[in-house]
Scaffold this motif. Sequence first.
Motif, short mmCIF file in Angstrom:
data_model
loop_
_atom_site.label_atom_id
_atom_site.label_comp_id
_atom_site.label_asym_id
_atom_site.label_seq_id
_atom_site.Cartn_x
_atom_site.Cartn_y
_atom_site.Cartn_z
N THR A 1 -38.28 11.03 -27.62
CA THR A 1 -38.51 11.70 -28.90
C THR A 1 -38.27 10.75 -30.07
OG1 THR A 1 -37.81 13.78 -27.89
CG2 THR A 1 -37.86 13.71 -30.28
N LEU A 2 -37.21 9.94 -29.98
CA LEU A 2 -36.95 8.97 -31.05
C LEU A 2 -38.12 8.01 -31.23
CD1 LEU A 2 -33.22 7.88 -30.68
CD2 LEU A 2 -34.30 8.90 -32.66
N ASN A 3 -38.70 7.54 -30.13
CA ASN A 3 -39.84 6.63 -30.23
C ASN A 3 -41.04 7.30 -30.87
OD1 ASN A 3 -38.79 4.25 -29.31
ND2 ASN A 3 -39.29 4.64 -27.18
N ARG A 4 -41.33 8.53 -30.49
CA ARG A 4 -42.48 9.24 -31.06
C ARG A 4 -42.28 9.50 -32.56
NH1 ARG A 4 -43.98 7.02 -27.69
NH2 ARG A 4 -44.48 7.67 -25.61
N VAL A 5 -41.11 9.93 -32.93
CA VAL A 5 -40.83 10.19 -34.34
C VAL A 5 -40.85 8.89 -35.14
CG1 VAL A 5 -39.04 11.01 -35.94
CG2 VAL A 5 -39.57 12.32 -33.89
N ALA A 6 -40.31 7.82 -34.57
CA ALA A 6 -40.30 6.52 -35.27
C ALA A 6 -41.73 6.02 -35.48
CB ALA A 6 -39.50 5.51 -34.48
N GLN A 7 -42.61 6.20 -34.49
CA GLN A 7 -44.00 5.78 -34.66
C GLN A 7 -44.67 6.56 -35.79
OE1 GLN A 7 -45.86 6.35 -30.86
NE2 GLN A 7 -45.08 4.44 -30.01
N VAL B 1 -29.70 10.59 -38.71
CA VAL B 1 -30.20 11.05 -37.41
C VAL B 1 -30.26 9.89 -36.42
CG1 VAL B 1 -32.22 11.99 -36.23
CG2 VAL B 1 -31.44 13.00 -38.36
N GLN B 2 -30.80 8.76 -36.84
CA GLN B 2 -30.88 7.62 -35.92
C GLN B 2 -29.50 7.11 -35.54
OE1 GLN B 2 -33.62 4.90 -37.91
NE2 GLN B 2 -35.19 5.47 -36.43
N GLY B 3 -28.57 7.14 -36.44
CA GLY B 3 -27.21 6.73 -36.10
C GLY B 3 -26.55 7.68 -35.12
N MET C 1 -28.18 7.23 -31.64
CA MET C 1 -28.18 5.87 -31.09
C MET C 1 -27.46 5.78 -29.75
SD MET C 1 -26.24 2.80 -30.79
CE MET C 1 -24.92 3.06 -31.92
N PRO C 2 -26.27 6.39 -29.54
CA PRO C 2 -25.62 6.26 -28.23
C PRO C 2 -26.44 6.86 -27.09
CG PRO C 2 -24.04 6.98 -29.87
CD PRO C 2 -25.39 7.03 -30.52
N ALA C 3 -27.28 7.85 -27.38
CA ALA C 3 -28.11 8.45 -26.33
C ALA C 3 -29.24 7.53 -25.90
CB ALA C 3 -28.68 9.77 -26.82
N ALA C 4 -29.50 6.47 -26.64
CA ALA C 4 -30.55 5.53 -26.29
C ALA C 4 -30.11 4.54 -25.22
CB ALA C 4 -31.01 4.77 -27.53
N MET C 5 -28.83 4.51 -24.89
CA MET C 5 -28.32 3.51 -23.95
C MET C 5 -28.99 3.55 -22.57
SD MET C 5 -24.43 2.69 -23.02
CE MET C 5 -24.00 1.54 -21.75
N ALA D 1 -36.50 2.82 -30.56
CA ALA D 1 -36.28 2.56 -31.99
C ALA D 1 -34.97 3.21 -32.41
CB ALA D 1 -37.44 3.12 -32.80
N ILE D 2 -33.92 2.39 -32.54
CA ILE D 2 -32.63 2.94 -32.93
C ILE D 2 -32.24 2.50 -34.34
CG2 ILE D 2 -31.73 3.20 -30.60
CD1 ILE D 2 -30.21 0.60 -30.99
N TYR D 3 -33.07 1.69 -34.98
CA TYR D 3 -32.79 1.23 -36.34
C TYR D 3 -34.13 0.96 -37.02
CZ TYR D 3 -30.20 -1.09 -40.07
OH TYR D 3 -29.63 -1.40 -41.28
N ALA D 4 -34.34 1.51 -38.19
CA ALA D 4 -35.60 1.35 -38.91
C ALA D 4 -35.64 -0.01 -39.60
CB ALA D 4 -35.78 2.47 -39.92
N LYS D 5 -36.71 -0.75 -39.35
CA LYS D 5 -36.86 -2.05 -40.02
C LYS D 5 -37.13 -1.86 -41.51
CE LYS D 5 -39.52 -3.34 -36.31
NZ LYS D 5 -40.72 -3.93 -35.80
#
Length: 127
Positions: free
Chosen positions: A45-51, A67-69, A72-76, A86-90
């Motif tokens: 879901t994070l990847n889709r929303v980030a895209q 939200v990303q912060g 972030m631990p769930a991305a491990m 995508a755990i941090y927006a460029k």
Amino acid sequence: MAPVKNILPPMPATATNVSIPARARPNWIIRLACIVLLAFLIGWTLNRVAQYLDNSGRPAGFVRGLVQGALMPAAMPNLLVGHDVAIYAKDNNGGVYKLSYTMGVNACGAIFFGLFYWRLKRWRRRP
């Protein structure tokens, strides 16, 4: 004053053993698998929303950083198996995003460790 007599009937000689059945505990493997599956779904879901948000052209702000912060631990688990999450927006708006990202990570840690220590305290109170 006359002594008070016991009005209860005498107890039978044999006592019945009334025991409460032990609470069934879920299997720890199933619980771990559910947590890993949930983490993968959060990463997906994070990847889709980030895209979607990266294509919008607007820099990431306070809410997105929070939200990303927090997630972030769930991305491990995704990162461990080699999926890029995508755990941090460029493209962010600077200090506000970084502050909210840090607040999200700390809030997630406080909730996780708060629940962990609360549960540990409950286990210690059991007879």
